[in-house]
Design an enzyme around this catalytic site. Structure first.
Site, PDB file in Angstrom:
ATOM      1  N   GLU A   7      14.200   1.397  15.498  1.00 18.48           N
ATOM      2  CA  GLU A   7      15.395   2.003  14.885  1.00 18.48           C
ATOM      3  C   GLU A   7      15.198   3.498  14.711  1.00 18.48           C
ATOM      4  O   GLU A   7      16.091   4.304  14.994  1.00 18.48           O
ATOM      5  CB  GLU A   7      15.684   1.347  13.530  1.00 18.48           C
ATOM      6  CG  GLU A   7      16.271  -0.046  13.699  1.00 18.48           C
ATOM      7  CD  GLU A   7      16.431  -0.818  12.392  1.00 18.48           C
ATOM      8  OE1 GLU A   7      16.975  -1.913  12.454  1.00 18.48           O
ATOM      9  OE2 GLU A   7      16.002  -0.341  11.332  1.00 18.48           O
ATOM     10  N   GLY A  13      13.602  -5.011  -6.554  1.00 17.59           N
ATOM     11  CA  GLY A  13      14.022  -4.930  -5.153  1.00 17.59           C
ATOM     12  C   GLY A  13      14.971  -6.079  -4.840  1.00 17.59           C
ATOM     13  O   GLY A  13      15.606  -6.649  -5.742  1.00 17.59           O
ATOM     14  N   ALA A  37      14.602  -8.599   4.096  1.00 20.94           N
ATOM     15  CA  ALA A  37      15.466  -8.518   2.928  1.00 20.94           C
ATOM     16  C   ALA A  37      16.194  -9.835   2.677  1.00 20.94           C
ATOM     17  O   ALA A  37      16.330 -10.286   1.540  1.00 20.94           O
ATOM     18  CB  ALA A  37      16.485  -7.397   3.135  1.00 20.94           C
ATOM     19  N   GLN A  38      16.671 -10.460   3.752  1.00 18.28           N
ATOM     20  CA  GLN A  38      17.449 -11.687   3.539  1.00 18.28           C
ATOM     21  C   GLN A  38      16.570 -12.825   3.021  1.00 18.28           C
ATOM     22  O   GLN A  38      17.030 -13.659   2.242  1.00 18.28           O
ATOM     23  CB  GLN A  38      18.228 -12.081   4.788  1.00 18.28           C
ATOM     24  CG  GLN A  38      17.477 -12.018   6.082  1.00 18.28           C
ATOM     25  CD  GLN A  38      18.321 -12.608   7.229  1.00 18.28           C
ATOM     26  OE1 GLN A  38      19.183 -13.420   6.986  1.00 18.28           O
ATOM     27  NE2 GLN A  38      18.046 -12.205   8.451  1.00 18.28           N
ATOM     28  N   GLY A  93       9.514  -5.997 -10.385  1.00 20.08           N
ATOM     29  CA  GLY A  93      10.142  -5.563  -9.138  1.00 20.08           C
ATOM     30  C   GLY A  93      11.647  -5.740  -9.177  1.00 20.08           C
ATOM     31  O   GLY A  93      12.140  -6.858  -9.348  1.00 20.08           O
ATOM     32  N   ASP A 102       8.377  -9.914  -0.046  1.00 17.01           N
ATOM     33  CA  ASP A 102       7.282  -9.471   0.825  1.00 17.01           C
ATOM     34  C   ASP A 102       5.911  -9.835   0.270  1.00 17.01           C
ATOM     35  O   ASP A 102       4.936  -9.899   1.022  1.00 17.01           O
ATOM     36  CB  ASP A 102       7.343  -7.939   1.001  1.00 17.01           C
ATOM     37  CG  ASP A 102       8.475  -7.489   1.900  1.00 17.01           C
ATOM     38  OD1 ASP A 102       9.286  -8.347   2.310  1.00 17.01           O
ATOM     39  OD2 ASP A 102       8.545  -6.283   2.197  1.00 17.01           O
TER      40      ASP A 102
HETATM   41  C1  LIG Z   1      12.218   1.020   6.811  1.00 18.14           C
HETATM   42  C2  LIG Z   1      12.475  -0.437   6.558  1.00 18.14           C
HETATM   43  C3  LIG Z   1      13.493  -1.072   7.261  1.00 18.14           C
HETATM   44  C4  LIG Z   1      13.753  -2.424   7.034  1.00 18.14           C
HETATM   45  N1  LIG Z   1      14.785  -3.005   7.704  1.00 18.14           N
HETATM   46  C5  LIG Z   1      15.111  -4.287   7.433  1.00 18.14           C
HETATM   47  C6  LIG Z   1      16.227  -4.899   8.050  1.00 18.14           C
HETATM   48  O1  LIG Z   1      16.885  -4.288   8.873  1.00 18.14           O
HETATM   49  N2  LIG Z   1      16.539  -6.177   7.716  1.00 18.14           N
HETATM   50  C7  LIG Z   1      15.804  -6.870   6.792  1.00 18.14           C
HETATM   51  O2  LIG Z   1      16.144  -8.025   6.491  1.00 18.14           O
HETATM   52  N3  LIG Z   1      14.727  -6.335   6.207  1.00 18.14           N
HETATM   53  C8  LIG Z   1      14.355  -5.051   6.488  1.00 18.14           C
HETATM   54  N4  LIG Z   1      13.269  -4.470   5.891  1.00 18.14           N
HETATM   55  C9  LIG Z   1      12.424  -5.286   5.016  1.00 18.14           C
HETATM   56  C10 LIG Z   1      13.000  -5.388   3.626  1.00 18.14           C
HETATM   57  O3  LIG Z   1      13.356  -4.125   3.131  1.00 18.14           O
HETATM   58  C11 LIG Z   1      11.967  -6.059   2.727  1.00 18.14           C
HETATM   59  O4  LIG Z   1      11.622  -7.297   3.280  1.00 18.14           O
HETATM   60  C12 LIG Z   1      12.516  -6.258   1.334  1.00 18.14           C
HETATM   61  O5  LIG Z   1      12.760  -5.000   0.730  1.00 18.14           O
HETATM   62  C13 LIG Z   1      11.555  -7.060   0.473  1.00 18.14           C
HETATM   63  O6  LIG Z   1      12.130  -7.248  -0.770  1.00 18.14           O
HETATM   64  P1  LIG Z   1      11.221  -7.364  -2.061  1.00 18.14           P
HETATM   65  O7  LIG Z   1      12.141  -7.622  -3.204  1.00 18.14           O
HETATM   66  O8  LIG Z   1      10.100  -8.293  -1.813  1.00 18.14           O
HETATM   67  O9  LIG Z   1      10.548  -5.917  -2.216  1.00 18.14           O
HETATM   68  P2  LIG Z   1      11.237  -4.503  -2.387  1.00 18.14           P
HETATM   69  O10 LIG Z   1      12.651  -4.520  -1.990  1.00 18.14           O
HETATM   70  O11 LIG Z   1      10.315  -3.555  -1.706  1.00 18.14           O
HETATM   71  O12 LIG Z   1      11.175  -4.252  -3.951  1.00 18.14           O
HETATM   72  C14 LIG Z   1       9.964  -4.173  -4.644  1.00 18.14           C
HETATM   73  C15 LIG Z   1      10.202  -3.467  -5.971  1.00 18.14           C
HETATM   74  O13 LIG Z   1       9.023  -3.604  -6.752  1.00 18.14           O
HETATM   75  C16 LIG Z   1       8.722  -2.365  -7.368  1.00 18.14           C
HETATM   76  N5  LIG Z   1       7.276  -2.335  -7.614  1.00 18.14           N
HETATM   77  C17 LIG Z   1       6.288  -2.332  -6.711  1.00 18.14           C
HETATM   78  N6  LIG Z   1       5.089  -2.351  -7.301  1.00 18.14           N
HETATM   79  C18 LIG Z   1       5.324  -2.352  -8.634  1.00 18.14           C
HETATM   80  C19 LIG Z   1       4.476  -2.369  -9.781  1.00 18.14           C
HETATM   81  N7  LIG Z   1       3.141  -2.371  -9.688  1.00 18.14           N
HETATM   82  N8  LIG Z   1       5.061  -2.367 -11.006  1.00 18.14           N
HETATM   83  C20 LIG Z   1       6.425  -2.325 -11.131  1.00 18.14           C
HETATM   84  N9  LIG Z   1       7.253  -2.310 -10.077  1.00 18.14           N
HETATM   85  C21 LIG Z   1       6.719  -2.344  -8.840  1.00 18.14           C
HETATM   86  C22 LIG Z   1       9.190  -1.325  -6.361  1.00 18.14           C
HETATM   87  O14 LIG Z   1       9.449  -0.079  -7.002  1.00 18.14           O
HETATM   88  C23 LIG Z   1      10.443  -1.970  -5.788  1.00 18.14           C
HETATM   89  O15 LIG Z   1      11.602  -1.591  -6.500  1.00 18.14           O
HETATM   90  C24 LIG Z   1      12.966  -3.136   6.101  1.00 18.14           C
HETATM   91  C25 LIG Z   1      11.929  -2.495   5.423  1.00 18.14           C
HETATM   92  C26 LIG Z   1      11.685  -1.150   5.638  1.00 18.14           C
HETATM   93  C27 LIG Z   1      10.563  -0.463   4.903  1.00 18.14           C
END
Ligand SMILES: Cc1cc2nc3c(=O)[nH]c(=O)nc-3n(C[C@H](O)[C@H](O)[C@H](O)COP(=O)(O)OP(=O)(O)OC[C@H]3O[C@@H](n4cnc5c(N)ncnc54)[C@H](O)[C@@H]3O)c2cc1C
Length: 449
Positions: A187, A29, A332-333, A27, A316
């Site tokens: 939003e 992200g 995100a934070q 990931g 997440d």
């Molecule tokens: C529309 C929307 C609005 C949001 N607004 C806010 C906000 O205003 N403020 C805030 O703090 N948070 C917000 N969030 C939440 C925030 O975006 C998430 O909490 C955050 O992105 C989580 O980060 P992460 O690194 O866990 O996952 P992500 O950022 O989702 O990254 C996960 C990564 O893993 C990769 N992946 C997934 N499965 C696989 C696999 N099997 N193999 C290889 N790669 C894989 C994906 O391609 C992705 O790049 C929002 C979310 C959404 C959807």
């Protein structure tokens, strides 16, 4: 001898040996990237795997869906972000399972990756609560593809509405339904109302603003359940002022290509957006453990999987308890702080053997935008509403963007929008044109812009 005879073509993946790295991260992200950057700074051997080639700034996806900014403004190739770290390799591949005892991560293409430490940060997706067939009619906001699909449907609905005689059909086309009254739904509702005002004033003067309808449907007793009640009430009032209709305590029971049924009422719509339940990536299945709420996997305070000190979960996908004993929100934070914390801890541990420290979340404030430069901001006892809250939201979100170039670009776009009222990204491609005047087609993809 022909060049192909000298250099016979071969499928590189078919012959590639299994991969290996000291730290394997799934990931790219918020969480995975922050972890990789901290490890990269310490020169640790890292392999980062993502099924996409780019990092996506999901919090601003709704602005792509409502034509305010372009997808490229909020996406950045992962290879580019990590290019400066010589100890980090990046591959685009999909993880499908973990053999914990053998320290192997399985990939969808049949390869395996051998790890010393494994960091799982694959994020989450939308939960359609057993109605996966609704996904085609009501896309969620999770990827660039979905944001473009929503934008395409919104804009095609306006184009069609401008060409129909039948007033009832026109009002149906100009109706947008958003399912889910959390921050994303709120939003999106505010932004769709704003887009409607813009389009009827500038591009479609033949359409009556009174025919526009934005309906936000929430199953719970109020919108923004995670925010204090006074802020949620303020948001609801601001949305009412923007002529967004809110149905709370109303469950959606049917979604079709051009309608929903909610609380027994049938509503025709030109565009339907899903912003309801979130479900973690299937990490529990990969690990063979019982998932917690929302499919998340419970972690120890140092973010490791209980009983597996070499496997960690972030963002997440992780069920991590906060200081108040409640699960940290999927934000995100949180993801970013966890990634940076674990990356620094692992770098130290690999160098000195020092144990990992417990993660402590520092809340910088929760925000939700309500449209028209309005927002709510909740930071414990400090609560703000209105333009100042929006400004704080903008500063926090721009600061979270991956690099300076993106920050500058998005700030400029917003400044231009405030100054000129323009929305630069209202493109419809040929697939949208083909859906005129028949009903919207699920095979649409959206334009590149
Ligand atoms: C529309 C929307 C609005 C949001 N607004 C806010 C906000 O205003 N403020 C805030 O703090 N948070 C917000 N969030 C939440 C925030 O975006 C998430 O909490 C955050 O992105 C989580 O980060 P992460 O690194 O866990 O996952 P992500 O950022 O989702 O990254 C996960 C990564 O893993 C990769 N992946 C997934 N499965 C696989 C696999 N099997 N193999 C290889 N790669 C894989 C994906 O391609 C992705 O790049 C929002 C979310 C959404 C959807």
């Amino acid at each position: 001898m022909s060049p192909t005879a000298r250099h016979p073509r071969r499928d590189p993946l078919a012959r590639a040996p299994d991969l290996a790295a000291t730290v394997v991260i799934v990931g790219g992200g918020f969480a995975g990237l922050a972890c990789a950057q901290a490890l990269g700074r310490a020169g640790v051997d890292v392999l980062l795997i993502d099924r996409r080639n780019h990092n996506l700034f999901q919090p601003l996806l709704y602005q792509v869906a409502t034509a305010a900014i372009s997808p490229a403004d909020i996406s950045e190739p992962i290879r580019r972000t990590l290019a400066r770290y010589r100890s980090i390799r990046v591959i685009m591949a999909e993880a499908t399972g973990v053999e914990a005892d053998a320290r192997r991560l399985r990939l969808a293409d049949g390869r395996a990756v051998i790890f010393d430490r494994l960091v799982l940060a694959p994020g989450s997706g939308y939960d359609y609560f057993g109605h996966d067939d609704w996904r085609a009619h009501a896309p969620g906001l999770k990827s660039v593809h979905e944001a473009r699909l929503i934008r395409q449907r919104l804009l095609v609905a306006y184009e069609r509405a401008a060409q129909v005689e039948d007033g009832e059909l026109r009002r149906a086309l100009l109706t947008t339904v958003i399912v889910g009254g959390g921050p994303t739904g709120v939003e999106m509702a505010g932004a769709v109302a704003e887009l409607g005002r813009f389009l009827t004033a500038r591009d479609f003067p033949m359409l009556y603003p009174d025919d526009l309808r934005v309906l936000l449907v929430e199953a719970g007793p109020r919108i923004l359940a995670a925010f204090p009640e006074d802020l949620a009430t303020h948001a609801a009032e601001a949305l009412h002022d923007d002529r967004v209709e809110i149905w709370t305590g109303t469950r959606v029971t049917e979604i079709g290509p051009d309608h929903i049924v909610a609380g027994g009422r049938h509503v025709q719509a030109g565009c339907i957006v899903w912003a309801a339940g979130v479900k973690a990536a299937p990490v529990a299945d990969w690990l063979g453990v019982t998932p917690g709420p929302g499919g998340r996997v419970a972690v120890d305070p140092d973010l490791s999987l209980p009983g597996r000190p070499e496997i960690y979960l972030l963002g997440d996908a992780a069920l991590c308890m906060g200081a108040d004993g409640r699960p940290l929100p999927a934000l995100a934070q949180v993801a970013r702080q966890q990634g940076a914390h674990l990356g620094r801890g692992l770098a130290r541990q690999l160098k000195t053997g020092a144990p990992l420290q417990a993660f402590r979340y520092r809340n910088r404030g929760d925000t939700a935008v309500i449209g028209r430069g309005q927002a709510i901001f909740d930071w414990g006892r400090r609560r703000l509403t209105g333009r100042l809250a929006w400004l704080l939201w903008a500063i926090v979100h721009v600061a979270l963007l991956v690099n300076f170039e993106k920050r500058a670009l998005v700030s400029l776009q917003w400044a231009m929008r405030v100054a000129t009222g323009q929305r630069s990204a209202r493109l419809i491609d040929e697939t949208g044109a083909r859906s005129l005047p028949a009903s919207t087609d699920d095979s649409e993809t959206g334009a590149d812009g």
